[in-house]
Write a protein that holds these residues in place. Structure first.
Motif, PDB file in Angstrom:
ATOM      1  N   GLU A 113      -9.611 -15.290 -28.280  1.00 39.93           N
ATOM      2  CA  GLU A 113      -9.147 -16.644 -28.568  1.00 39.93           C
ATOM      3  C   GLU A 113     -10.283 -17.645 -28.680  1.00 39.93           C
ATOM      4  O   GLU A 113     -10.136 -18.688 -29.315  1.00 39.93           O
ATOM      5  CB  GLU A 113      -8.170 -17.095 -27.476  1.00 39.93           C
ATOM      6  N   ASP A 114     -11.411 -17.331 -28.083  1.00 41.57           N
ATOM      7  CA  ASP A 114     -12.511 -18.291 -27.992  1.00 41.57           C
ATOM      8  C   ASP A 114     -13.627 -17.911 -28.966  1.00 41.57           C
ATOM      9  O   ASP A 114     -14.090 -16.771 -28.987  1.00 41.57           O
ATOM     10  CB  ASP A 114     -13.058 -18.313 -26.564  1.00 41.57           C
ATOM     11  N   ARG A 115     -14.064 -18.856 -29.772  1.00 42.58           N
ATOM     12  CA  ARG A 115     -15.169 -18.623 -30.713  1.00 42.58           C
ATOM     13  C   ARG A 115     -16.440 -18.239 -29.982  1.00 42.58           C
ATOM     14  O   ARG A 115     -17.311 -17.544 -30.537  1.00 42.58           O
ATOM     15  CB  ARG A 115     -15.397 -19.902 -31.544  1.00 42.58           C
ATOM     16  N   GLU A 116     -16.576 -18.649 -28.730  1.00 41.13           N
ATOM     17  CA  GLU A 116     -17.780 -18.342 -27.959  1.00 41.13           C
ATOM     18  C   GLU A 116     -17.918 -16.847 -27.671  1.00 41.13           C
ATOM     19  O   GLU A 116     -19.005 -16.378 -27.323  1.00 41.13           O
ATOM     20  CB  GLU A 116     -17.773 -19.121 -26.637  1.00 41.13           C
ATOM     21  N   GLU A 117     -16.822 -16.089 -27.816  1.00 38.13           N
ATOM     22  CA  GLU A 117     -16.887 -14.647 -27.578  1.00 38.13           C
ATOM     23  C   GLU A 117     -17.518 -13.902 -28.751  1.00 38.13           C
ATOM     24  O   GLU A 117     -17.855 -12.726 -28.630  1.00 38.13           O
ATOM     25  CB  GLU A 117     -15.482 -14.099 -27.323  1.00 38.13           C
TER      26      GLU A 117
END
Length: 330
Positions: A113-117
């Protein structure tokens, strides 16, 4: 099933839901088509689907649906060109004109869900990707070949950077094969270790010594891939198999009508898929069937899969084409 859009968004589809939509669109025939596409040897099917397959009289059938994805990524991969995608060890690897990206999947294969992943492994334009033996190869054109080993081990992945021009590569059967140009290939020195259970893992690859490259040229408009211990070489004249271990040579398919070959792939049931500038066809020996007429953005076959061994996925103008290939019958 995962699809990468031209805008860089990932879509996720549930195969069982696709089967239900095919059933809704075309009754038992749609359910039988779903079996042919997604359930080699019955894997992943249910009794109603198997019964429809057993009673299916037609050697060829088309179903058109407009499925709604079960999930869309909340992020996009920002790039002007998205060139390749591989799913390997519960991770998605993407080749773009701004680098190679890694998208880790969550439990049960769901999108993060997170672009940081999202991790950018290489910041150089990536032509294509290959996977095998626990490793991922990223062909970076004139910037070389990057090979990531131990990609299935958490926090242990390492990169081997080879200073060798690479447009595409193949990893498997104890070899790393590099294509410097569209009409040549070379076998790179590779180190493979085996576990007690016989599982093989690529742990090292080295560039060829200057002047000692085992490079072999192909004919004009030819294409070569490594497939389950054999080298497949295709051209406008057809496709030949060169046995790696016994030197056996035989013709698998015949003429593509004089059209230059842009892509070559094998299915898991020994059919050969070829792409030329204006058509995609599947052949076996002298038998041939047209899958699509017109330009194609990408094609993928799954020769190493048991469940999807007959599946051919192609991105064409107007949609996503899924085909099931059978010997002599499409």
């Amino acid at each position: 099933m995962f699809v990468l859009t031209f805008e860089g968004q990932l879509l996720q589809y549930d195969v069982a839901q696709l089967a239900r939509e095919m059933q809704a669109a075309d009754g038992e025939a749609g359910l039988a088509v779903a079996y042919g596409l997604f359930s080699s040897k019955g894997i992943g099917s249910w009794p109603e689907m198997r019964d429809a397959w057993k009673g299916f009289p037609s050697p060829s059938h088309n179903v058109k649906i407009s499925p709604v994805p079960m999930a869309r990524s909340s992020f996009v991969i920002d790039a002007a060109a998205h060139l390749d995608m591989r799913i390997f060890y519960n991770q998605i690897f993407l080749a773009t004109d701004v680098g190679t990206f890694r998208v880790p999947l969550r439990q049960q294969g769901t999108l993060p869900e997170d672009r940081e992943e999202i991790e950018r492994l290489v910041d150089k334009p990536t032509e294509s990707l290959s996977t095998g033996l626990g490793a991922v190869g990223a062909s970076l054109g004139d910037e070389g070949l990057a090979v990531f080993t131990e990609v299935g081990a958490k926090d242990r992945r390492r990169q081997i950077r080879l200073e060798v021009r690479s447009l595409r590569s193949s990893i498997g059967w104890g070899n790393t094969v590099n294509h410097r140009t569209h009409d040549s290939f070379e076998v790179l020195s590779s180190q493979v270790v085996s576990s007690k259970s016989g599982h093989k893992t690529l742990v090292g690859v080295t560039s060829p010594t200057e002047g000692a490259s085992d490079s072999q040229s192909l004919g004009e408009d030819s294409y070569a891939i490594w497939d389950t211990g054999r080298l497949l070489v295709g051209s406008a004249a057809g496709v030949n198999s060169h046995g790696r271990f016994n030197g056996r040579h035989r013709t698998l398919t015949y003429s593509t009508g004089g059209r230059p070959l842009l892509w070559l792939g094998a299915t898991g049931n020994r059919c050969i898929v070829t792409e030329t500038p204006n058509r995609v066809a599947v052949t076996r020996g002298e038998e041939s069937a047209l899958l699509h007429e017109g330009p194609t953005a990408s094609i993928r076959t799954f020769p190493g899969s048991i469940r999807y061994k007959r599946l051919i996925a192609a991105t064409v103008e107007g949609g996503f084409l899924l085909s099931a290939a059978f010997p002599f019958v499409i």
